[in-house]
Motif scaffolding. Sequence first.
Motif, PDB file in Angstrom:
ATOM      1  N   CYS A  15      42.578  37.041  43.274  1.00 50.37           N
ATOM      2  CA  CYS A  15      42.059  37.931  42.230  1.00 50.37           C
ATOM      3  C   CYS A  15      43.191  38.564  41.437  1.00 50.37           C
ATOM      4  N   ARG A  16      44.275  38.906  42.122  1.00 52.61           N
ATOM      5  CA  ARG A  16      45.420  39.543  41.454  1.00 52.61           C
ATOM      6  C   ARG A  16      46.115  38.604  40.477  1.00 52.61           C
ATOM      7  N   GLU A  17      45.849  37.304  40.579  1.00 49.02           N
ATOM      8  CA  GLU A  17      46.432  36.362  39.616  1.00 49.02           C
ATOM      9  C   GLU A  17      45.912  36.647  38.209  1.00 49.02           C
ATOM     10  N   SER A  18      44.744  37.288  38.097  1.00 45.50           N
ATOM     11  CA  SER A  18      44.175  37.648  36.788  1.00 45.50           C
ATOM     12  C   SER A  18      44.660  39.003  36.316  1.00 45.50           C
ATOM     13  N   GLY A  19      45.297  39.764  37.195  1.00 44.08           N
ATOM     14  CA  GLY A  19      45.797  41.093  36.847  1.00 44.08           C
ATOM     15  C   GLY A  19      45.708  42.015  38.045  1.00 44.08           C
ATOM     16  N   GLU A  33      39.567  50.844  42.293  1.00 44.41           N
ATOM     17  CA  GLU A  33      38.634  49.718  42.297  1.00 44.41           C
ATOM     18  C   GLU A  33      38.783  48.910  43.576  1.00 44.41           C
ATOM     19  N   ALA A  34      37.753  48.108  43.864  1.00 42.57           N
ATOM     20  CA  ALA A  34      37.777  47.265  45.057  1.00 42.57           C
ATOM     21  C   ALA A  34      37.146  45.914  44.730  1.00 42.57           C
ATOM     22  N   VAL A  35      37.555  44.912  45.445  1.00 39.77           N
ATOM     23  CA  VAL A  35      36.942  43.593  45.338  1.00 39.77           C
ATOM     24  C   VAL A  35      36.025  43.439  46.542  1.00 39.77           C
ATOM     25  N   VAL A  36      34.756  43.142  46.266  1.00 44.04           N
ATOM     26  CA  VAL A  36      33.799  42.903  47.347  1.00 44.04           C
ATOM     27  C   VAL A  36      33.189  41.529  47.162  1.00 44.04           C
ATOM     28  N   GLU A  46      42.836  39.436  52.369  1.00 43.87           N
ATOM     29  CA  GLU A  46      44.098  39.355  51.628  1.00 43.87           C
ATOM     30  C   GLU A  46      44.215  38.085  50.802  1.00 43.87           C
ATOM     31  N   ALA A  47      43.740  36.957  51.307  1.00 41.28           N
ATOM     32  CA  ALA A  47      43.842  35.701  50.552  1.00 41.28           C
ATOM     33  C   ALA A  47      43.026  35.781  49.260  1.00 41.28           C
ATOM     34  N   LEU A  48      41.812  36.317  49.335  1.00 42.21           N
ATOM     35  CA  LEU A  48      40.979  36.459  48.144  1.00 42.21           C
ATOM     36  C   LEU A  48      41.575  37.488  47.182  1.00 42.21           C
ATOM     37  N   LEU A  49      42.079  38.593  47.725  1.00 43.00           N
ATOM     38  CA  LEU A  49      42.721  39.603  46.880  1.00 43.00           C
ATOM     39  C   LEU A  49      43.904  39.004  46.117  1.00 43.00           C
ATOM     40  N   ALA A  50      44.686  38.187  46.797  1.00 35.21           N
ATOM     41  CA  ALA A  50      45.833  37.557  46.144  1.00 35.21           C
ATOM     42  C   ALA A  50      45.374  36.672  44.986  1.00 35.21           C
TER      43      ALA A  50
END
Length: 80
Positions: free
Chosen positions: A44-48, A54-57, A38-42
Amino acid sequence: MALLFIAKDPNTNGTQCPTAWVDDEAQEIVVQGWKAGEALLAQCRESGPIPESEAVVRLPIRMVPALREACDVADRLGVH
Protein backbone atom coordinates in the motif's frame (compact mmCIF):
# COMPACT_ATOMS: atom_id res chain seq x y z
CA MET A 1 -29.30 9.44 14.74
CA ALA A 2 -25.60 8.99 14.09
CA LEU A 3 -24.21 5.51 13.53
CA LEU A 4 -26.45 3.20 11.48
CA PHE A 5 -25.53 -0.48 11.55
CA ILE A 6 -25.54 -2.02 8.06
CA ALA A 7 -24.18 -5.57 8.31
CA LYS A 8 -21.60 -7.96 9.73
CA ASP A 9 -19.64 -10.48 7.68
CA PRO A 10 -22.15 -13.28 7.10
CA ASN A 11 -19.48 -15.99 7.24
CA THR A 12 -18.26 -15.30 10.77
CA ASN A 13 -19.58 -16.10 14.22
CA GLY A 14 -21.12 -12.66 14.75
CA THR A 15 -18.41 -11.31 17.02
CA GLN A 16 -15.07 -9.78 16.15
CA CYS A 17 -15.92 -9.73 12.46
CA PRO A 18 -15.85 -7.21 9.63
CA THR A 19 -18.76 -4.78 9.94
CA ALA A 20 -20.14 -1.81 8.01
CA TRP A 21 -21.97 1.27 9.34
CA VAL A 22 -23.04 4.66 8.03
CA ASP A 23 -22.46 7.72 10.22
CA ASP A 24 -25.02 10.23 8.96
CA GLU A 25 -23.79 13.07 11.18
CA ALA A 26 -20.13 12.77 10.18
CA GLN A 27 -21.18 11.78 6.63
CA GLU A 28 -18.90 8.75 6.58
CA ILE A 29 -19.01 5.05 5.84
CA VAL A 30 -17.38 3.28 8.78
CA VAL A 31 -15.86 -0.20 8.48
CA GLN A 32 -14.33 -2.67 10.88
CA GLY A 33 -11.98 -5.12 9.25
CA TRP A 34 -8.90 -7.18 9.82
CA LYS A 35 -5.66 -5.27 10.38
CA ALA A 36 -3.35 -5.25 7.41
CA GLY A 37 -0.09 -7.11 7.92
CA GLU A 38 3.32 -5.66 7.17
CA ALA A 39 3.51 -7.18 3.68
CA LEU A 40 0.19 -5.59 2.65
CA LEU A 41 1.14 -2.28 4.28
CA ALA A 42 4.39 -2.26 2.31
CA GLN A 43 2.44 -2.77 -0.93
CA CYS A 44 0.00 0.00 0.00
CA ARG A 45 2.86 2.38 0.81
CA GLU A 46 4.07 2.02 -2.79
CA SER A 47 1.19 4.39 -3.67
CA GLY A 48 2.19 6.87 -0.96
CA PRO A 49 2.60 7.22 2.80
CA ILE A 50 -0.11 6.18 5.26
CA PRO A 51 -0.64 8.97 7.80
CA GLU A 52 -0.70 8.08 11.51
CA SER A 53 -4.37 9.13 11.58
CA GLU A 54 -5.30 6.45 9.00
CA ALA A 55 -5.26 2.66 8.87
CA VAL A 56 -5.40 -0.02 6.22
CA VAL A 57 -8.00 -2.70 6.92
CA ARG A 58 -8.93 -5.78 4.96
CA LEU A 59 -12.50 -6.85 4.17
CA PRO A 60 -13.51 -10.09 2.48
CA ILE A 61 -15.07 -9.75 -0.96
CA ARG A 62 -18.27 -11.24 0.49
CA MET A 63 -18.73 -7.88 2.27
CA VAL A 64 -19.32 -6.11 -1.06
CA PRO A 65 -23.13 -6.32 -0.65
CA ALA A 66 -22.84 -4.67 2.79
CA LEU A 67 -20.66 -1.89 1.37
CA ARG A 68 -23.11 -1.37 -1.49
CA GLU A 69 -25.93 -1.20 1.04
CA ALA A 70 -23.96 1.33 3.10
CA CYS A 71 -23.51 3.45 -0.04
CA ASP A 72 -27.23 3.17 -0.84
CA VAL A 73 -28.16 4.19 2.73
CA ALA A 74 -25.80 7.15 2.50
CA ASP A 75 -27.42 8.19 -0.79
CA ARG A 76 -30.93 7.92 0.66
CA LEU A 77 -29.87 10.03 3.65
CA GLY A 78 -28.32 12.63 1.38
CA VAL A 79 -24.86 11.97 2.82
CA HIS A 80 -22.34 13.13 0.21
